[in-house]
Design an enzyme around this catalytic site. Sequence first.
Site, PDB file in Angstrom:
ATOM      1  N   GLY A  54       0.834  -1.304   0.074  1.00 43.48           N
ATOM      2  CA  GLY A  54       0.084  -0.012   0.059  1.00 43.48           C
ATOM      3  C   GLY A  54       0.838   1.355  -0.024  1.00 43.48           C
ATOM      4  O   GLY A  54       2.005   1.128  -0.107  1.00 43.48           O
ATOM      5  N   GLU A  70      -0.742   0.280  -6.665  1.00 36.52           N
ATOM      6  CA  GLU A  70       0.170  -0.424  -5.440  1.00 36.52           C
ATOM      7  C   GLU A  70       0.200  -1.817  -5.521  1.00 36.52           C
ATOM      8  O   GLU A  70       1.395  -2.428  -5.572  1.00 36.52           O
ATOM      9  CB  GLU A  70      -0.535  -0.028  -4.149  1.00 36.52           C
ATOM     10  N   GLU A  74       4.084  -4.127  -6.753  1.00 36.78           N
ATOM     11  CA  GLU A  74       4.477  -5.056  -5.899  1.00 36.78           C
ATOM     12  C   GLU A  74       4.514  -6.771  -6.643  1.00 36.78           C
ATOM     13  O   GLU A  74       5.287  -7.421  -6.432  1.00 36.78           O
ATOM     14  CB  GLU A  74       3.813  -5.341  -4.684  1.00 36.78           C
ATOM     15  N   PRO A  96      -7.417   7.315  15.267  1.00 37.23           N
ATOM     16  CA  PRO A  96      -6.177   8.571  15.267  1.00 37.23           C
ATOM     17  C   PRO A  96      -4.463   8.234  15.728  1.00 37.23           C
ATOM     18  O   PRO A  96      -3.802   8.790  15.202  1.00 37.23           O
ATOM     19  CB  PRO A  96      -6.708   9.343  16.402  1.00 37.23           C
ATOM     20  N   GLU A 127      11.580  -6.662   1.367  1.00 33.29           N
ATOM     21  CA  GLU A 127      11.261  -8.043   1.138  1.00 33.29           C
ATOM     22  C   GLU A 127       9.810  -7.988   0.627  1.00 33.29           C
ATOM     23  O   GLU A 127       8.876  -7.157   1.246  1.00 33.29           O
ATOM     24  CB  GLU A 127      11.243  -9.101   2.113  1.00 33.29           C
TER      25      GLU A 127
END
Length: 250
Positions: A54, A70, A74, A96, A127
Site C-alpha cells: 500500500g 500499489e 509489488e 487516530p 522484501e
Amino acid sequence: MDEQEFLAGYDPSAYPAVAVTTDVVALTIREGSLHLLLIRRGQPPYAGHWALPGGFVQPDEDLATGARRELAEETGLGDERMHRVHLEQLGSYGDPGRDPRMRIVSIAHLAFAPDLPDPVAASDAAEAAWLPVTELGNRQLAFDHARIIDEGLERARAKLEYTPLATRFLEPEFTISELRGVYETVWGDPLHAGNFHRKVLSVPGFVESTGATTERGGARGGPRAKLYRAGDARLLHPALLRPAREEEIR
C-alpha cells in the site's frame, strides 16, 4: 457569496492535515493453499515488520486506481493481466493512533486472482512474499494490518457463499473439482464432492458448460472431467454456505 468567492477565501490550512493511503489484501492460491501478499518494511515506522502492500494515494488518483497501482508495483502485473484481478473496497480504517507519522486514513481493498506472479519488492520494502495465511500468526505486523487482514479474509470467505467470485481464482475454463478446491482452500474445510457438484449445478447462472472435457481422466484413470466457465450470475441463489454456517442454520 457565490461559490467562486467562497473558494477564493477558503483556507485548507485552517483544518488539521489528514493523509489518505490505500492498503491491499491480495489473495491467491499457490501450491494448494491460500496465500496473502505481504511486504517487509525497509524504513520506519515499523521497519522490519510485515505489512500489506500500500501507500499514499496520489493527488490525481481515485482510490481504486491507487490500489491497482500499489498492487501492480509489488506483483509486476501489467495491464494485460490486471484485468483478471478482482478488486473491491474492503473498508476504511481511521483510528487516530494507527500511524505514528500523522493522522492517516487507510482505504483498504480486497483483491484476488489466479496464479499471481512472484512479488517484486518496491524501493521502500526490504522484501515481498506470498505467505500462507496459516502462518501469519508467526509474523510481526505493522500498523493495524492484523485487523485489516482478518476482515479481508472474512470478506473473501463470505463472498464465496453468495457470489460467484470463486471462479476468479481459476483459469477461464475449469472443472467442478477445481472449483471445489477453491472453496475448500479459502474456507479451510473439506467438502463432500457429490453434494458440492449438485449444489453448484443447481444455482442458476453460476457456471455453464463449455461442451469440452479435460484431455485426460483423473489420477485413478477415471473418465475425463467436464469443463465449465463462469456464468452470468452476480449473486448465488441458493447460496453455498460454509459447513459451520449450515450447522448454525440447522
